[in-house]
Design a protein around this motif. Structure first.
Motif, PDB file in Angstrom:
ATOM      1  N   GLN A 198       3.562 -16.038  -8.733  1.00 48.02           N
ATOM      2  CA  GLN A 198       3.116 -14.998  -9.657  1.00 48.02           C
ATOM      3  C   GLN A 198       2.555 -13.800  -8.898  1.00 48.02           C
ATOM      4  N   ARG A 199       1.842 -14.054  -7.826  1.00 48.58           N
ATOM      5  CA  ARG A 199       1.324 -12.963  -7.006  1.00 48.58           C
ATOM      6  C   ARG A 199       2.459 -12.120  -6.423  1.00 48.58           C
ATOM      7  N   HIS A 225       1.024 -20.065  -8.753  1.00 51.86           N
ATOM      8  CA  HIS A 225       0.147 -18.905  -8.598  1.00 51.86           C
ATOM      9  C   HIS A 225       0.609 -18.008  -7.448  1.00 51.86           C
TER      10      HIS A 225
END
Length: 335
Positions: A81-82, A78
């Motif tokens: 992905q950010r 995550h």
């Protein structure tokens, strides 16, 4: 006497018919081909830089997250992905049929020299690979993507082992005997080739490693992912020893300028990650995400995902069994 002979014949025929039907199911299921590709399709050929010559390095894979499972790889996914990376984690490995086929063969040690450029050719630029597959293929991945940056997620050994024990205990794919009905329906689906039929009639989405007819292979991949790394799928202190030995190998083999050792549980931050990757960190992305902690690991049920994904196949396989065995049941009661 003739009536007794007739009754005896019926008593013999009914179980014989049931036995023949079951035998036909088993034979039909055994002839099912679970993979679209062969193991040889993933081998690196001499023409494409096999053992007799180097190959040009691909650039689409920019990050290898080399940490073992349960060291914060989901949280790292995550975070990446950010920061704009295209990530592949365990769920994506399993759902994508190409990756699933490749890993099924790789975990069986059926591929001597994998063509990783072919495997990951569909990953967009700024790709990042994570979770158990990376440790298994680490040296091969380093050769295939020598310029990729390596992030070694790590965690304090005692809490890591406890987390791994909880994960294995709660993940039903390690313990398929808990749900024998699904396994029976899986083999019925294989025997009747229901997946192919329903997909041909456009009643199912594209093929996935989570498909009901692939449950035996899926369970095998889950167990093999641990057996290859640790020698057993059942967590023991040996898991800790082998994980630490592997982490030492990573730190010895990767140049310091390409390596980031990251321990989110010890306070490592998004800022540290962004600096290593030379990526601008926006103010709203400054907090490192935390997923799948000890209190939530059992909530994320793979069993529920499998059932939801396969509702059409489960209903179809169950209906097939009813249509076959209902007439036999009626005959038995009429006797």
């Amino acid at each position: 006497a003739s009536q007794c002979q007739s009754a005896a014949m019926k008593s013999f025929l009914l179980p014989s018919m049931v036995a023949l039907i079951i035998l036909a199911f088993v034979l039909a299921s055994m002839t099912f081909l679970p993979h679209d590709a062969k193991a040889a399709d993933w081998e690196k050929s001499v023409q494409h830089g096999g053992s007799q010559g180097p190959t040009k390095a691909a650039t689409n894979i920019e990050v290898l997250v080399a940490g073992a499972s349960r060291t914060g790889t989901s949280s790292m996914q995550h975070a990446l992905q950010r920061l704009g990376y295209n990530t592949i984690h365990w769920q994506q490995w399993m759902k994508n049929p190409r990756y699933f086929d490749f890993l099924s063969y790789a975990y069986q040690d059926a591929i001597s020299e994998p063509d990783l450029h072919k495997v990951f050719q569909d990953v967009p630029e700024k790709g990042a690979l994570l979770d158990a597959v990376v440790p298994m293929l680490f040296d091969d991945l380093r050769r295939a993507y020598p310029d990729a940056k390596v992030i070694l997620t790590t965690r304090e050994p005692t809490s890591w082992l406890k987390s791994y024990e909880n994960y294995v205990a709660s993940c039903w794919l390690y313990h398929w005997s808990r749900y024998p009905a699904l396994w029976i329906l899986s083999h019925v689906t294989r025997a009747f080739r229901l997946g192919q039929l329903l997909r041909h009639w456009k009643l199912l989405p594209a093929r996935s490693g989570f498909d009901l007819d692939l449950l035996p292979e899926l369970s095998e991949v889950y167990r093999k992912s641990d057996e290859v790394m640790y020698g057993s799928w059942q967590p023991t202190e040996l898991h800790v020893e082998k994980r630490l030995r592997y982490e030492e190998h990573v730190q010895r083999s990767v140049p310091s300028e390409q390596l980031l050792v990251f321990d989110a549980s010890d306070g490592d931050s998004m800022g540290k990650l962004a600096k290593f990757l030379n990526v601008l960190l926006k103010s709203d992305n400054s907090t490192f995400p935390k997923l799948f902690d000890a209190s939530s690991v059992q909530i994320h049920s793979t069993h529920a995902q499998i059932v939801k994904h396969n509702l059409v196949l489960i209903v179809s396989a169950s209906s097939s069994l009813v249509l076959i065995f209902l007439p036999l049941t009626l005959v038995a009661f009429r006797r």
